[in-house]
Every structure is written in structure tokens, then in C-alpha cells.
Design a protein around this motif. Structure first.
Motif, PDB file in Angstrom:
ATOM      1  N   ILE B 170       0.848  -1.194   0.000  1.00 47.00           N
ATOM      2  CA  ILE B 170       0.000   0.000   0.000  1.00 47.00           C
ATOM      3  C   ILE B 170       0.884   1.244   0.000  1.00 47.00           C
ATOM      4  CG2 ILE B 170      -0.183   0.208   2.510  1.00 47.00           C
ATOM      5  CD1 ILE B 170      -3.167   0.696   2.046  1.00 47.00           C
ATOM      6  N   ASP B 171       0.356   2.338  -0.541  1.00 53.52           N
ATOM      7  CA  ASP B 171       1.175   3.543  -0.670  1.00 53.52           C
ATOM      8  C   ASP B 171       1.476   4.135   0.704  1.00 53.52           C
ATOM      9  OD1 ASP B 171      -0.849   6.068  -0.279  1.00 53.52           O
ATOM     10  OD2 ASP B 171      -1.815   4.251  -1.003  1.00 53.52           O
ATOM     11  N   PRO B 172       2.594   4.884   0.817  1.00 55.28           N
ATOM     12  CA  PRO B 172       3.081   5.341   2.125  1.00 55.28           C
ATOM     13  C   PRO B 172       2.049   6.136   2.922  1.00 55.28           C
ATOM     14  CG  PRO B 172       4.704   5.771   0.434  1.00 55.28           C
ATOM     15  CD  PRO B 172       3.482   5.272  -0.271  1.00 55.28           C
ATOM     16  N   ASN B 174      -1.369   6.103   2.873  1.00 51.90           N
ATOM     17  CA  ASN B 174      -2.400   5.243   3.435  1.00 51.90           C
ATOM     18  C   ASN B 174      -1.832   4.253   4.433  1.00 51.90           C
ATOM     19  OD1 ASN B 174      -5.034   5.918   2.387  1.00 51.90           O
ATOM     20  ND2 ASN B 174      -4.092   5.551   0.398  1.00 51.90           N
ATOM     21  N   ARG B 175      -0.551   3.909   4.232  1.00 55.56           N
ATOM     22  CA  ARG B 175       0.058   2.982   5.180  1.00 55.56           C
ATOM     23  C   ARG B 175       0.085   3.595   6.575  1.00 55.56           C
ATOM     24  NH1 ARG B 175       5.860   1.601   3.743  1.00 55.56           N
ATOM     25  NH2 ARG B 175       4.857   1.110   1.777  1.00 55.56           N
TER      26      ARG B 175
END
Ligand SMILES: Nc1ncnc2c1ncn2[C@@H]1O[C@H](COP(=O)(O)OP(=O)(O)OP(=O)(O)O)[C@@H](O)[C@H]1O
Ligand SMILES: [Mg+2]
Lengths: 310, 372
Positions: B170-172, B174-175
Motif C-alpha cells: 500500500i502507498d506510504p 495510506n500505510r
């Protein structure tokens, strides 16, 4: 490890070009091919569904109606329609046969003759009942060692023309409906087995891992994860297989199997165009009808989450 | 509690044996998150998978709450352990609801109970059950799938969770969101968690303890702060990075580092009182608070000395404040961007609670070295 090996192994699937698919090369056919096959299939079926669902553009409808009318007029003028009409009792009998013959045949009296639709049903259902479990079984990890070799055998089997299969079947089982059913069964079996095998072995390994990790038994993984996820591909195999089946049934007449082949071949032999068409037209309609039914089955029975059509 | 005892795994490959786990000894205390960290191929996944017996150990033992895992039936064992993998592994043929209920169904829970639990869990991760229960995985975004993957592992309320790079795909941005969400959940459910990661920042954020591996060996097992402050050897120091002390800033809140009960003045106080207070504390400036204790402004010693009048007539605005529940990284960043050596610290309502200085931060970071 076994699973990974069988996953990467070449899997080949039948598509809608089942008849022509004899240019088979073992190497290089991988899951990608399966995927693109599914996509093409999906495209083709969307089209078929559109037609089936009656969503034809009105314009197209007019053209079809005109073509049909012209065909009908020509048929009427040349007297073919009348001769077909005269043969209607034969057509009905050769299409549906008699229930008594079917029950006798199924209870082991192979001297009973199966006509067209009973031939399709008996051989087709038999092939599905045997082929799907067999294909799934081949995809089990403990079968990985033998599965590929067996698939090679099946691939070679596919290159044999169906007429030759019928002939071989006759040379072993004699004349009648039994060799016809057996020959049709064999010809139908191969695509079903192959798709069931390919479908199950191409279920992504992380799904298996997550199922194992949450405590499913191997049997639960098979029934709740692998088979449902392979169902669309399995259905595609059944569709192809039955297309082959329906297309081959007319040949059953040649080995004494019954069915509409009788009208077609006798029509050809007697140079009786009407008789030939009286056999050929129902055969064509039946093929379209069977595929339509299976398309509906595929659309509604395969869960939405794994159904590219929905 | 998870305890690994001399745990070893050797893979026999045609190219020779690979020791993926070499006599690992460690203990994850009840209710804590232990992050397994290390370069690719160092044996994190292998070590974790031995806990739920997806990989059988070559030798050594594993205990969960005192019971020897290697003597438990793997199927029963796995149903009591939540498992999340990087690829998420939601079943595409099942709806979100059926996915979440997978383990409860295996355990033969009452359907009503498991379905209502599925709805509860969805709400916990801010997904509307009315919308999502009947969806299929392909109808979810990546982040939503990841959330469902995590709550699926929680569905049967297992005491122990294994998570293999659960937020990796998942992209940073949203992570970070999911990590925060998960930490909030964990503060309530208090599971014992083994968490594989290859990202030091994620580890520092999530972990109560970090275990760093290198080619199958457990090199250091410590709290994030100890690991960053006292790397055992050059490998660890390199791995955690040259900015490791800056990373420690994340681990300390403003509240821990600030000076509490600071002197303050109100708008009505006279300037001479303010000067007296500053001189008493040795400060160069002092905060002026409003009637309810909110930080309103500051007055400088150099400006106030020798002047007449009230504080309210001479104060200057505060360039910025920092909240006490933020971490020191944010405080330092605010200081640098305002070009200040100190900041006023306020609570969520803006009440003046204390002040933080660059010296104070240096001091608290250095404490761990002076204690030795
Ligand atoms: N089934 C297996 N057979 C042979 N070797 C394996 C097997 N599984 C893992 N290994 C080897 O064991 C070592 C550790 O693998 P592992 O998957 O535990 O690494 P990892 O720390 O999780 O790495 P990554 O961060 O890349 O996931 C690697 O060298 C890997 O090649
Ligand atoms: Mg890994």
C-alpha cells in the motif's frame, strides 16, 4: 514446492476454437495464455449474451428479418421446406428418441439405440461427472509428479480427430449406441479435464497459503477456495467440450449410434437436399441452444467475485 | 506469550543447505507487538511461519502460553492464531462478510454471532457494514482490502497474531493511516503480535520490541529506543541508519520532554512582576495566558525591563506552539521552522502546560548514554 512447480508448468486450455486447436505445441503455454483465453472468451460471450438477451439494435434486427425472409422464400420456392415438413416425424424421433430406450440403455441394455439429444446428454453428463473430479484430482500437490505427463497424454488424445475416435471406439465395442457414447465421452472428456486441472492449479498460491494459515484442511481448501475460484475456467471447458460433443453426434450414425446424422448422411447419399437439411438445421439449432444454456449457467452459477462476465 | 527456544530451520536445496533460522531464542510478552526486521532473505518469514507450523522447524521448540506448538495439531493451532500475509489473500469468490467469517465458520460459530461480529469489525476500521458486507474483494480498493485482511485475522478473537508485512502492498500515506488505526485497535485488544517488516520506520512506530535478523541469526532484540540508541554492532547501526537518533525523536512525546508547571503571567500583571518572575527562574521570556489558562503570547525580558505598564500592552504573539501529545520530531520541526530555541506546549484545548527547549531535547536524548 509441488504446487509451485505445477503452477509454473505449462497449462493449456481449450477456448472457443476447440475444433481447430490442433496446432498444439507443449512448450510456452502458460497461465498467461489461460488468462488471455478467458478474456477472449469473455468478449465472445458478452456478444453472445447480448444477442441472447435480445438487446439487438433494431437496425440489425431488420437485416436479420430480411435475410430470414429471403431464405424462407427461396426454400419455399425450391420445395425444400415441403420435403422437410414431410420428414417431421423422423426429425422429432431422431432428435428426442424414446424414453424407454434411454432407460433401457442406462440400465445396461446396450442394444437400445440412443437418438440425438439422449446421446448428447448421456455422453456429456458422463464426461462432466468424470472429467471435473479427475481434473481437480490431478491438480492435487501429491499428483504434481504425474499430472504433467498425464496432461501430455490427453493433449495427444486431442489431436486425434473425433471421427477417428469414433472409429477406434467401434473397433473395440462394436456397432451401436455404446461405442458412440463411449467415443463421444472420450472426445468430450479431454477439454473438461484439462480446464479443471488448469483452473485449479492456477489458483494463486497466496490464496492457498492464507487458507492453510487460517486452519483449513486440504479438503476444505479444495472445496471452498480452489474449486470455486476455478469454476469459471471449468465452465469454459464444459462449454467447449459440449460444443465438440454436439458437433460430433451426427457422426454417431456412421457407427450405428442413432441421431440426426441419419438424415444428413442419407440425404447426401440419395442426393436429397431436403432430407439433408432436415437433419442439418436441427443439429445447428441444437448447437446454438446448448451453448446458450451453458452460457447462462456460466453467468449465473459462477460466483460474482470470480466471474469476469458480471 | 510466544517463546522461541533454539529454533532452527535448514532448507535442503539442490545448491546446498540454507540455514534460514539459526538457533533463535526470543520471547514476545503478552499483549506486545514484536517486529521482526532485517534485510531480504534473512529469515523473518521463515521464523514467523514456524509459529503456525506453515514451516516445520528442523530443531528447537515454540511455546504459545506455555504449550509446545510442535506438539499441537496444526489445524487446531492455526485456527487460534490470526494470520495476515502481504498479498492479503482475500478469497475472491467470497464476499467481504464471508471472508471475515472464514475462521468463525471453520470453528462452527453460530452464524448470527459471526455475522454481527463481521459488521462490528468493519466499523472498527471505519468501513460502513451496510456498504461493504456484501461486496466482493475485487470491488474494494487496495487499502480497504488490507483492512479487511486484518480484521479477518481478528474475527475469531485469537490471542496471538502473525502478520507478514501486512501493510506492505500500500502507498506510504495510506500505510500511515492504517498503521495508526491498527495501533489504536491494538491499544484496546492487546493481542500478542509477531509482525514482519523490512521498514525501520514502520518497526519503530509499531513495535514494543524489535528483533533484527541477519542471515538467519537474531542479532539484537530490544525496545526501539534501546535499539536506536545502542546498536549492538556495525551491521545494526548501518541497518537502522545514520539518522537513528532523529528516529528516536518519534519515540518520545512532548509531554515527556517538556518542563512542567512553568511560570506564567496574565494580561493584567504589571511588567515589573513579569520581570521579577523571569529573573527568579532565569528565563529570557515568559508566556502570557488568558483567563482560562490558554497560551496567548509572550513577553521578552529585554523588552520588559525598565518599562512601565501592564503585560497586556506589551506582549508579542507566539510564532507557534506544539501539542503535548505530539512526538519530539514534530516539536523539533516546529522549532526549526520558527527559528526558535524553545516552544510553548499546550494541550488539545490550547491550555499552557509547559515549555520545551532544544537543550531539554538534547538532554533527554542523551540520558540513555549518561546512565551507563
Ligand atoms: N521453501 C524454501 N526452500 C528453500 N529455501 C527457502 C525456502 N523458503 C525460504 N528459503 C530461503 O530461506 C531464506 C530466508 O527466507 P525468508 O522467506 O524467511 O526471508 P525473509 O526474511 O522473509 O525475506 P523477505 O524480506 O525478502 O521476505 C532465504 O534465503 C530463502 O531463499
Ligand atoms: Mg518474507
Amino acid at each position: 514446492m509441488n504446487r509451485a512447480a505445477s503452477e509454473d508448468a505449462n497449462v493449456r486450455t481449450y477456448e472457443d476454437d476447440g475444433f481447430r486447436d490442433t496446432d498444439y505445441q507443449a512448450a510456452g503455454r502458460t497461465r498467461n495464455r489461460l488468462k488471455s483465453g478467458i478474456d477472449r472468451l469473455a468478449g465472445a460471450m458478452r456478444l453472445a449474451d447480448a444477442i441472447g438477451a435480445g438487446t439487438l439494435k433494431r437496425f440489425n434486427g431488420v437485416i436479420y428479418a430480411l435475410a430470414l425472409f429471403a431464405l424462407g422464400a427461396w426454400a419455399w420456392a425450391s420445395g425444400i421446406l415441403q420435403s422437410i415438413w414431410e420428414l417431421r416425424d423422423d426429425v422429432i424421433y431422431l432428435t428426442f428418441g424414446e424414453w424407454r430406450d434411454v432407460t433401457e440403455f442406462l440400465s445396461g441394455d446396450f442394444s437400445a439405440t440412443l437418438q440425438h439429444i439422449p446421446l448428447v446428454l448421456v455422453s456429456g453428463l458422463l464426461a462432466i461427472l468424470v472429467g471435473v473430479p479427475f481434473g481437480v484430482w490431478l491438480s492435487r500437490p501429491y499428483m504434481a509428479r504425474y499430472a504433467e505427463a498425464l496432461m501430455q497424454v490427453l493433449n495427444v488424445g486431442t489431436t486425434i480427430p473425433t471421427l477417428a475416435i469414433l472409429a477406434l471406439s467401434m473397433s473395440v465395442l462394436g456397432i451401436g449406441s455404446l461405442p458412440a457414447v463411449f467415443g463421444l465421452f472420450v472426445a468430450t472428456l479431454l477439454p473438461i479435464v484439462r480446464n479443471a486441472y488448469a483452473g485449479c492449479s492456477s489458483v494463486p498460491s497466496h490464496l492457498i497459503e492464507s487458507a492453510t494459515g487460517m486452519g483449513m484442511t486440504p479438503r476444505q481448501i479444495m472445496m471452498r477456495v480452489e474449486v470455486p475460484n476455478a469454476l469459471f475456467v471449468i465452465f469454459a471447458g464444459i462449454r467447449t467440450a459440449l460444443a465438440i460433443n454436439v458437433g460430433t453426434v451426427p457422426l454417431a450414425f456412421l457407427i450405428g449410434g442413432g441421431g440426426l446424422g441419419e438424415l444428413i448422411f442419407q440425404g447426401i447419399a440419395l442426393n436429397d437436399f431436403g432430407m439433408m437439411l432436415a437433419g442439418a438445421i436441427p443439429v445447428a439449432l441444437l448447437a446454438v441452444f446448448v451453448d446458450f444454456l451453458l452460457a447462462q449457467g456460466q453467468y449465473w452459477l459462477v460466483p460474482r467475485g470470480v466471474n469476469p462476465l458480471r | 506469550m510466544i517463546r522461541l527456544d533454539e529454533l532452527t530451520k535448514v532448507f535442503g536445496t539442490p545448491a546446498g543447505d540454507i540455514t534460514a533460522a539459526d538457533r533463535i531464542d526470543m520471547e514476545v510478552p503478552e499483549g506486545e507487538i514484536c517486529v521482526l526486521l532485517g534485510p531480504s532473505g534473512c529469515g523473518k518469514t521463515t521464523t514467523m511461519k514456524m509459529v503456525n507450523r506453515l514451516v516445520e522447524p528442523t530443531s528447537g521448540r515454540i511455546f504459545i502460553d506455555g504449550t509446545d506448538v510442535t506438539k499441537t495439531d496444526p489445524i487446531t493451532l492455526r485456527r487460534r492464531i490470526g494470520y495476515v500475509i502481504q498479498q492479503i489473500g482475500l478469497f475472491p469468490n467470497k464476499t467481504v462478510e464471508e471472508n471475515i467469517c472464514a475462521v468463525p465458520d471453520l470453528l462452527g460459530w453460530d452464524r448470527k454471532k459471526s455475522r454481527s461480529r463481521a459488521a462490528e469489525l468493519l466499523e472498527l476500521v471505519a468501513l460502513d457494514p451496510a456498504v461493504f458486507l456484501k461486496r466482493f474483494p475485487k470491488e474494494l480498493s487496495g487499502g480497504q482490502q488490507q483492512r479487511v485482511g486484518v480484521i479477518r485475522a481478528l474475527a475469531a478473537d485469537p490471542p496471538v497474531m502473525l502478520m507478514d508485512e501486512p501493510f506492505g502492498a500500500i502507498d506510504p500515506i495510506n500505510r500511515e493511516v492504517i498503521q495508526d488505526e491498527f495501533l489504536r485497535m491494538q491499544s484496546e485488544i492487546k493481542k500478542t503480535i509477531m509482525f514482519v517488516s523490512h521498514d525501520i520506520d514502520e518497526a519503530v512506530k509499531m513495535a514494543d520490541r524489535i528483533a533484527i535478523f541477519d542471515s538467519g541469526k537474531l542479532i539484537q532484540y530490544d525496545t526501539p529506543d534501546d535499539l536506536l540508541a545502542h546498536p549492538k554492532n556495525n551491521f545494526i547501526a548501518d541497518f537502522v541508519g545514520g539518522d537513528r537518533t532523529l528516529k528516536r525523536l518519534r519515540l518520545i512525546t512532548v509531554e515527556e520532554a517538556m518542563m512542567k508547571d512553568p511560570p506564567r503571567v496574565t494580561a493584567d500583571d504589571s511588567l515589573s512582576d513579569a520581570v521579577a518572575k523571569m529573573e527568579e527562574h532565569g528565563h529570557q521570556s515568559i508566556i502570557m495566558v488568558g483567563p482560562r489558562g490558554r497560551a496567548r503570547g509572550a513577553i521578552r525580558l529585554s523588552d520588559a525591563r525598565g518599562q512601565k505598564g501592564r503585560v497586556g500592552e506589551h506582549y508579542s504573539k507566539l510564532p507557534t506552539t506544539v501539542r503535548i501529545n505530539e512526538d519530539l520530531r514534530n516539536a523539533v520541526s516546529a522549532m526549526f521552522s520558527a527559528d526558535e530555541t524553545w516552544l510553548a506546549c499546550v494541550d488539545d484545548d490550547g491550555n499552557y502546560k509547559g515549555y520545551i527547549t532544544q537543550r531539554g531535547i538534547t538532554h533527554i536524548l542523551g540520558a540513555t548514554y549518561r546512565d551507563q
